[in-house]
Write an enzyme that holds these catalytic residues in place. Structure first.
Site, PDB file in Angstrom:
ATOM      1  N   HIS A 171       5.311  96.408  14.589  1.00 58.18           N
ATOM      2  CA  HIS A 171       4.442  96.822  15.688  1.00 58.18           C
ATOM      3  C   HIS A 171       3.108  97.291  15.117  1.00 58.18           C
ATOM      4  O   HIS A 171       3.088  98.051  14.146  1.00 58.18           O
ATOM      5  CB  HIS A 171       5.104  97.949  16.485  1.00 58.18           C
TER       6      HIS A 171
ATOM      7  N   ARG B  34       8.397  89.243  24.331  1.00 56.39           N
ATOM      8  CA  ARG B  34       9.237  89.424  25.510  1.00 56.39           C
ATOM      9  C   ARG B  34      10.012  90.715  25.339  1.00 56.39           C
ATOM     10  O   ARG B  34      10.467  91.040  24.234  1.00 56.39           O
ATOM     11  CB  ARG B  34      10.250  88.284  25.645  1.00 56.39           C
TER      12      ARG B  34
ATOM     13  N   LEU C 154      13.296  92.475  25.578  1.00 63.45           N
ATOM     14  CA  LEU C 154      14.672  91.990  25.529  1.00 63.45           C
ATOM     15  C   LEU C 154      15.594  92.915  26.302  1.00 63.45           C
ATOM     16  O   LEU C 154      15.412  94.134  26.310  1.00 63.45           O
ATOM     17  CB  LEU C 154      15.121  91.876  24.071  1.00 63.45           C
TER      18      LEU C 154
END
Length: 179
Positions: free
Chosen positions: A95, A77, A79
């Site tokens: 990542h 999500r 943020l």
């Protein structure tokens, strides 16, 4: 997340995993954490009328666990700025690319489409911009002839599991300063 939990079991590791929060009730990490005696919580963003309310409850949950550092691991999500700023310098993410290359999704596919010779992963501080925070650690993985997104992803994942616990150790021990 499993790599962080395992690393934190070492007596000399400077961080303790005090809770695991997911936005998906069926996330396998919740069961894993619970089996290790770690507090868990699940909050579905869809149950809240706004992202701000969802993130307020996330903050309350994290604060109830006396969290010092937030480690994102598979929390897919974006943020909000208020939440990110609340944890500025104390929230990190892993990542699957060598940032600043391939921010966002489908990193392995994009690296292969570009003919990249090297790919990898980055642990970085979370900032309001998507995958824009300063890198803490990176690991390179060669792109091999015949690689598919799945084969490349599997090799990158090995490095993710190696560098994420190391980056958390560095931050928790004060070896690197929060931003």
């Amino acid at each position: 997340m499993q790599a962080l939990i395992e690393a934190a079991k070492a007596p000399d590791y400077p961080a303790e995993i005090v809770g695991v929060l997911s936005n998906r009730a069926a996330a396998p990490g919740l069961a894993l954490a619970a089996s290790q005696g770690i507090a868990t919580a699940s909050l579905a963003q869809s149950k809240f009328p706004s992202r701000d309310m969802f993130e307020d409850i996330m903050t309350q949950t994290l604060e109830s666990w006396d969290v010092d550092i937030v480690c994102l691991a598979g929390f897919m999500r974006i943020l909000g700025e208020d939440f990110v700023n609340r944890w500025a310098g104390r929230m990190i993410n892993i990542h699957p690319s060598l940032l600043p290359l391939y921010r966002g999704l489908h990193t392995h596919e994009r690296a292969l489409a570009d003919g990249a010779k090297v790919h990898g992963c980055t642990v970085h501080f979370v900032t309001p911009g998507l995958d824009e925070g300063a890198a803490i650690l990176q690991a390179e993985v060669p792109v091999l002839p015949g690689d598919t997104p799945d084969t490349l992803s599997a090799r990158v994942l090995v490095e993710e599991h190696r560098i994420y616990p190391e980056a958390l150790r560095m931050l928790a021990s004060g070896e690197i300063a929060p931003l």
